[in-house]
Write an enzyme that holds these catalytic residues in place. Structure first.
Site, PDB file in Angstrom:
ATOM      1  N   CYS A   1      -9.145  13.335   8.942  1.00 28.53           N
ATOM      2  CA  CYS A   1      -8.711  14.573   9.590  1.00 28.53           C
ATOM      3  C   CYS A   1      -7.333  15.029   9.107  1.00 28.53           C
ATOM      4  CB  CYS A   1      -8.659  14.414  11.106  1.00 28.53           C
ATOM      5  SG  CYS A   1     -10.273  14.206  11.859  1.00 28.53           S
TER       6      CYS A   1
ATOM      7  N   CYS B   1      -6.868   8.932  19.503  1.00 27.71           N
ATOM      8  CA  CYS B   1      -7.575   9.290  18.263  1.00 27.71           C
ATOM      9  C   CYS B   1      -8.559   8.193  17.860  1.00 27.71           C
ATOM     10  CB  CYS B   1      -6.583   9.504  17.113  1.00 27.71           C
ATOM     11  SG  CYS B   1      -5.844  11.136  17.112  1.00 27.71           S
TER      12      CYS B   1
ATOM     13  N   CYS C   1      17.719   3.057  34.560  1.00 30.82           N
ATOM     14  CA  CYS C   1      18.019   3.156  33.123  1.00 30.82           C
ATOM     15  C   CYS C   1      19.459   3.638  32.966  1.00 30.82           C
ATOM     16  CB  CYS C   1      17.090   4.166  32.449  1.00 30.82           C
ATOM     17  SG  CYS C   1      15.348   3.947  32.799  1.00 30.82           S
TER      18      CYS C   1
ATOM     19  N   CYS D   1      22.687   1.225  33.166  1.00 32.47           N
ATOM     20  CA  CYS D   1      23.005   0.427  31.980  1.00 32.47           C
ATOM     21  C   CYS D   1      23.270   1.284  30.751  1.00 32.47           C
ATOM     22  CB  CYS D   1      21.856  -0.531  31.659  1.00 32.47           C
ATOM     23  SG  CYS D   1      21.830  -1.945  32.752  1.00 32.47           S
ATOM     24  N   HIS D   2      22.550   2.383  30.626  1.00 32.72           N
ATOM     25  CA  HIS D   2      22.584   3.088  29.341  1.00 32.72           C
ATOM     26  C   HIS D   2      23.397   4.384  29.347  1.00 32.72           C
ATOM     27  CE1 HIS D   2      20.001   0.103  27.629  1.00 32.72           C
ATOM     28  NE2 HIS D   2      19.070   0.318  28.543  1.00 32.72           N
TER      29      HIS D   2
ATOM     30  N   ARG E   1       9.791  -1.350  24.005  1.00 31.74           N
ATOM     31  CA  ARG E   1      11.202  -1.375  24.438  1.00 31.74           C
ATOM     32  C   ARG E   1      11.313  -1.117  25.953  1.00 31.74           C
ATOM     33  NH1 ARG E   1      15.469  -3.975  23.899  1.00 31.74           N
ATOM     34  NH2 ARG E   1      14.817  -4.211  26.039  1.00 31.74           N
TER      35      ARG E   1
ATOM     36  N   CYS F   1      12.717  -3.539  28.971  1.00 32.21           N
ATOM     37  CA  CYS F   1      13.780  -3.166  29.916  1.00 32.21           C
ATOM     38  C   CYS F   1      13.344  -3.439  31.350  1.00 32.21           C
ATOM     39  CB  CYS F   1      14.135  -1.684  29.780  1.00 32.21           C
ATOM     40  SG  CYS F   1      15.178  -1.322  28.362  1.00 32.21           S
TER      41      CYS F   1
END
Lengths: 174, 266
Positions: free
Chosen positions: B71, B110, B178, B181-182, B223, B227
C-alpha cells in the site's frame, strides 16, 4: 528414615499454610483505570502550578491533618537501625531516591533536600513523624509522597525513620 | 552474538563506574560517551540495526500475502499513501479505524486489517517483536522533517485534552504526575537517574529510541509503561488510549522539533 521424610514434608506443608497471601495481591489484577482514580486532594493538586486554590487551602490542610494516625504504643521515636534500612529500601521508604544524607548511600537523588545533619537542625520528632506520614498536611501538593496515608509505611515504620533522622547515633547526624 | 555480550559487559562496567564511587556525571556527556563507545565496538548503532530490521518487515508479506509496501510503496515512498513525513504528524485521526492512533496502534491496526495478522497473535510480546522495529523504521522515514501535529479533528482535540489531564493528574500511592517529575523537577535526579524534560527537548522527535542501559529499542508506549511502573501505578496495556493521549499532548509540545529517529537515550 520414613519418619524423617514425613516430618520434613509436614514441616513444609505447615510453613506453606502459614503463608497467607496479601488479600489485595491475591484477588484479581488491578487495572490502570482503577489505579488512576484520584482522591479529593489528588484532584485538587492536579494543575500545572501544583497548587491548592486559596479558597480550598484551609479545608485541604485540615483534611490532610485528619488523616495522620499514630502508632498504637503512642511512641513516635522508634529504632534508628530499623529506620536506616527502611530509608534505603526501594520497596519500603525509598527515601534515598530523593534525599541524600546517608553517607553509605551514594546513589541518592536530589529531588528533596539533603538530610545530612537533620537531627542537629530539627528538634521536633513529632513534626518529622507527621511530615513523613502526610507531607501534604504541611506542604500541599508536595512531590513527597504521603507514606502513611497510602499505607506504604506503617506508623511503627515511620517512627523508626524518625529515630533514624533524629538520633545522635544515626549516620545521618554523625 | 559475542560482540553483543562484550558490549553488554562494557556497558555494565561503565554503569558500575557511575554507581560506585565516582562523582555524578553530566548525563548529556554520558550519553555522548556511550554512543561513541558503541560505535567504536560495533561500528554501527543498535538502533540503526533495528530500523533496518523494521525495513525488512516493511517489505515482508503478511499472512494474506500483502506487505506494508503493497500500500505504501517501496521504502514507504509510494505515490499513494507515502509514509515519508507521516510520523511527524502523529498521533492522528484515521478514518479507516475511526480512532486517533499513535505509531504502535496504527501499525498494529494495519497488520490486522490489511496484512491478515491474527489480532490474538500480535497483541502480546510476539507482536512487539515486529511492531517495535516497524515503528522505528516508519518514524525514521520522517528524519529531518519538523514535527507538525495539528488538532483538526474533534477526536484529536479530545485526545489532546485527555493527554493534558493525564499529564497533570496526581495519581497512585506515590502521588506523582508526569508533570511533577518532567516539568517541575525536570533535570533533578531520582537516585542516579536524571529526570528528562520532554517538553523542552521536544521528546517525540527522537522516539522510538535505543536505551543503552537496557540494550533495548523502546517506542514511547514502552517509555510510558516504564514511567507508570516506577510510580507504582498499574501499567496501561499496549495500544491503550492513555498512550495515544499522552503522546498527543507531548507531540503538540514537540511541534517544530526536527525528527531524528532512532533516538539514543540512557
Amino acid at each position: 528414615m520414613k519418619k524423617w521424610i514425613i516430618s520434613v514434608a509436614g514441616l513444609i506443608v505447615g510453613i506453606s499454610l502459614l503463608y497467607v497471601p496479601d488479600t489485595a495481591e491475591a484477588g484479581k489484577k488491578r487495572t490502570f483505570e482503577e489505579d488512576i482514580k484520584q482522591d479529593w486532594a489528588q484532584k485538587v493538586c492536579s494543575n500545572p502550578e501544583s497548587k491548592v486554590p486559596p479558597e480550598l487551602l484551609d479545608k485541604f490542610l485540615e483534611e490532610q491533618k485528619k488523616l495522620i494516625k499514630y502508632p498504637k504504643s503512642g511512641n513516635i521515636y522508634g529504632d534508628w537501625k530499623r529506620g536506616e534500612k527502611l530509608f534505603s529500601n526501594p520497596k519500603k521508604g525509598n527515601c534515598y531516591a530523593c534525599h541524600c544524607g546517608d553517607p553509605k548511600e551514594l546513589a541518592c537523588g536530589n529531588l528533596g533536600p539533603n538530610l545530612k545533619g537533620y537531627g542537629k537542625k530539627k528538634k521536633d520528632p513529632e513534626y518529622t513523624y507527621r511530615k513523613i506520614y502526610n507531607s501534604w498536611a504541611y506542604v500541599p501538593c508536595s512531590v513527597m509522597y504521603r507514606a502513611g496515608v497510602h499505607g506504604r509505611l506503617t506508623p511503627e515504620e515511620i517512627a523508626d525513620i524518625v529515630a533514624y533522622l533524629h538520633s545522635p547515633e544515626s549516620p545521618i547526624n554523625k | 552474538m559475542v560482540i553483543r555480550y562484550a558490549l553488554i559487559a562494557l556497558l555494565t562496567s561503565g554503569m558500575l563506574g557511575v554507581s560506585f564511587g565516582e562523582e555524578i556525571k553530566d548525563p548529556a556527556e554520558e550519553v555522548k560517551k556511550q554512543k561513541k563507545l558503541l560505535l567504536e565496538v560495533m561500528g554501527v548503532l543498535p538502533g540503526d540495526l533495528i530500523a533496518e530490521e523494521g525495513k525488512e518487515y516493511f517489505h515482508k508479506k503478511g499472512p494474506n500475502g500483502k506487505s506494508c509496501a503493497s500500500c505504501h510503496g517501496k521504502d514507504g515512498k509510494g505515490e499513494k499513501m507515502p509514509l515519508v513525513g507521516a510520523y511527524a504528524t502523529m498521533p492522528k485521526y484515521y478514518k479507516d479505524i475511526d480512532k486517533v492512533a499513535d505509531l504502535d496502534l496504527r501499525i498494529k491496526s494495519c497488520m490486522e486489517k490489511y496484512l491478515g495478522y491474527d489480532p490474538k497473535k500480535i497483541s502480546g510480546k510476539a507482536g512487539r517483536k515486529i511492531i517495535v522495529p516497524l515503528a522505528t523504521y516508519v518514524a525514521s522515514l520522517s528524519n529531518g522533517m519538523k514535527f507538525n501535529v495539528k488538532l483538526d479533528h474533534p477526536k484529536e482535540k479530545e485526545m489532546f485534552e485527555k493527554g493534558k489531564e493525564l499529564w497533570y493528574a496526581r495519581v497512585g500511592k506515590m502521588d506523582f504526575s508526569c508533570a511533577m517529575c518532567h516539568d517541575k523537577y525536570g533535570g533533578y535526579r531520582i537516585r542516579l537517574q536524571t529526570l528528562a524534560k520532554p517538553k523542552e527537548s521536544k521528546v517525540m522527535r527522537y522516539w522510538p529510541a535505543y536505551r543503552y542501559s537496557k540494550d533495548k529499542m523502546w517506542t514511547m508506549e514502552d517509555r510510558i509503561r516504564g514511567c507508570y511502573k516506577q510510580i507504582k501505578v498499574t501499567k496501561p496495556p499496549f495500544y491503550h488510549w492513555a498512550h495515544v493521549a499522552l503522546q498527543m499532548y507531548m507531540a503538540v509540545n514537540s511541534n517544530g522539533g526536527v525528527v531524528e529517529v532512532p533516538g539514543f537515550v540512557r
